[in-house]
Design a protein around this motif. Structure first.
Motif, short mmCIF file in Angstrom:
data_model
loop_
_atom_site.label_atom_id
_atom_site.label_comp_id
_atom_site.label_asym_id
_atom_site.label_seq_id
_atom_site.Cartn_x
_atom_site.Cartn_y
_atom_site.Cartn_z
N GLY A 36 0.78 -1.23 0.00
CA GLY A 36 0.00 0.00 0.00
C GLY A 36 0.81 1.27 0.00
O GLY A 36 0.28 2.34 0.29
N GLN A 37 2.08 1.18 -0.33
CA GLN A 37 2.93 2.37 -0.36
C GLN A 37 3.92 2.25 -1.51
O GLN A 37 4.45 1.19 -1.78
CB GLN A 37 3.69 2.50 0.95
CG GLN A 37 4.48 3.78 1.07
CD GLN A 37 5.17 3.90 2.41
OE1 GLN A 37 5.52 2.89 3.02
NE2 GLN A 37 5.35 5.11 2.87
N ALA A 38 4.15 3.39 -2.18
CA ALA A 38 5.10 3.42 -3.29
C ALA A 38 6.02 4.63 -3.11
O ALA A 38 5.57 5.70 -2.71
CB ALA A 38 4.38 3.52 -4.63
N VAL A 39 7.29 4.43 -3.38
CA VAL A 39 8.27 5.51 -3.33
C VAL A 39 8.72 5.78 -4.76
O VAL A 39 9.21 4.88 -5.44
CB VAL A 39 9.48 5.13 -2.43
CG1 VAL A 39 10.49 6.25 -2.42
CG2 VAL A 39 9.01 4.80 -1.03
N LEU A 40 8.54 7.02 -5.20
CA LEU A 40 8.88 7.43 -6.56
C LEU A 40 9.95 8.51 -6.51
O LEU A 40 9.99 9.30 -5.57
CB LEU A 40 7.64 7.97 -7.27
CG LEU A 40 6.40 7.08 -7.24
CD1 LEU A 40 5.20 7.84 -7.71
CD2 LEU A 40 6.62 5.86 -8.08
N ALA A 41 10.79 8.56 -7.53
CA ALA A 41 11.85 9.56 -7.59
C ALA A 41 11.95 10.11 -9.00
O ALA A 41 11.70 9.41 -9.98
CB ALA A 41 13.17 8.97 -7.16
N SER A 84 -7.42 2.68 3.78
CA SER A 84 -8.34 1.54 3.70
C SER A 84 -9.57 1.83 2.84
O SER A 84 -10.25 0.91 2.40
CB SER A 84 -8.79 1.13 5.10
OG SER A 84 -9.46 2.21 5.72
N ASN A 85 -9.83 3.12 2.56
CA ASN A 85 -10.97 3.49 1.72
C ASN A 85 -10.59 3.66 0.26
O ASN A 85 -11.43 4.01 -0.56
CB ASN A 85 -11.60 4.78 2.24
CG ASN A 85 -12.16 4.60 3.63
OD1 ASN A 85 -12.70 3.54 3.97
ND2 ASN A 85 -12.02 5.61 4.46
N GLY A 86 -9.33 3.45 -0.07
CA GLY A 86 -8.90 3.54 -1.47
C GLY A 86 -8.43 4.91 -1.91
O GLY A 86 -8.17 5.13 -3.08
N ARG A 87 -8.29 5.85 -0.99
CA ARG A 87 -7.80 7.18 -1.32
C ARG A 87 -6.29 7.18 -1.28
O ARG A 87 -5.68 6.72 -0.33
CB ARG A 87 -8.35 8.22 -0.36
CG ARG A 87 -9.83 8.49 -0.56
CD ARG A 87 -10.28 9.53 0.39
NE ARG A 87 -10.13 8.96 1.74
CZ ARG A 87 -10.85 9.31 2.78
NH1 ARG A 87 -11.76 10.23 2.67
NH2 ARG A 87 -10.66 8.74 3.95
N VAL A 88 -5.68 7.74 -2.32
CA VAL A 88 -4.23 7.80 -2.43
C VAL A 88 -3.76 9.13 -1.88
O VAL A 88 -4.27 10.19 -2.25
CB VAL A 88 -3.77 7.62 -3.89
CG1 VAL A 88 -2.26 7.70 -3.99
CG2 VAL A 88 -4.27 6.28 -4.44
N HIS A 89 -2.77 9.08 -0.99
CA HIS A 89 -2.23 10.29 -0.36
C HIS A 89 -0.77 10.44 -0.77
O HIS A 89 -0.03 9.47 -0.82
CB HIS A 89 -2.32 10.20 1.16
CG HIS A 89 -3.72 10.03 1.65
ND1 HIS A 89 -4.60 11.07 1.76
CD2 HIS A 89 -4.39 8.92 2.04
CE1 HIS A 89 -5.75 10.62 2.21
NE2 HIS A 89 -5.66 9.31 2.39
N ARG A 90 -0.37 11.70 -1.01
CA ARG A 90 1.02 12.01 -1.37
C ARG A 90 1.70 12.66 -0.18
O ARG A 90 1.14 13.53 0.46
CB ARG A 90 1.04 12.96 -2.56
CG ARG A 90 2.41 13.42 -2.92
CD ARG A 90 2.38 14.43 -4.02
NE ARG A 90 3.74 14.95 -4.21
CZ ARG A 90 4.11 15.64 -5.25
NH1 ARG A 90 3.25 15.92 -6.20
NH2 ARG A 90 5.34 16.07 -5.35
N SER A 91 2.92 12.23 0.08
CA SER A 91 3.70 12.89 1.13
C SER A 91 5.15 12.96 0.73
O SER A 91 5.57 12.42 -0.25
CB SER A 91 3.58 12.14 2.45
OG SER A 91 3.91 10.79 2.31
#
Length: 91
Positions: A36-41, A84-91
């Motif tokens: 459930g987490q992705a790290v992008l660069a 858990s509700n399917g919303r994607v958050h950016r940090s």
């Protein structure tokens, strides 16, 4: 008012993969993608035209700066997570 129903892992992974694909189109590379987490660069680009002109005008002196910048490029890192509700958050 109803409470949102939590999604299963497959639906959450699909939402995250769709968002990762959108970032990949913008030039980001995936460094990791799990649970459930992705790290992008994204590596910042250098303007080669003006640097080449300045290297030629300064007789190669500007090349020191170009090499320094090429070795120390900045990375923009984005961490995407899905709740858990399917919303994607950016940090």
């Amino acid at each position: 008012m109803t409470t949102p129903v939590p999604l299963d892992d497959h639906a959450r992974a699909s939402a995250l993969n769709a968002e990762v694909a959108r970032y990949a189109r913008d030039g980001y590379t995936v460094e990791s993608n799990a649970d459930g987490q992705a790290v992008l660069a994204k590596v910042r680009r250098m303007g080669w035209f003006w640097n080449t002109v300045l290297v030629l005008l300064t007789g190669g002196l500007w090349l020191i700066y170009v090499i320094y910048r090429a070795l120390n490029r900045k990375k923009e890192i984005v961490i995407l997570s899905v709740d858990s509700n399917g919303r994607v958050h950016r940090s």
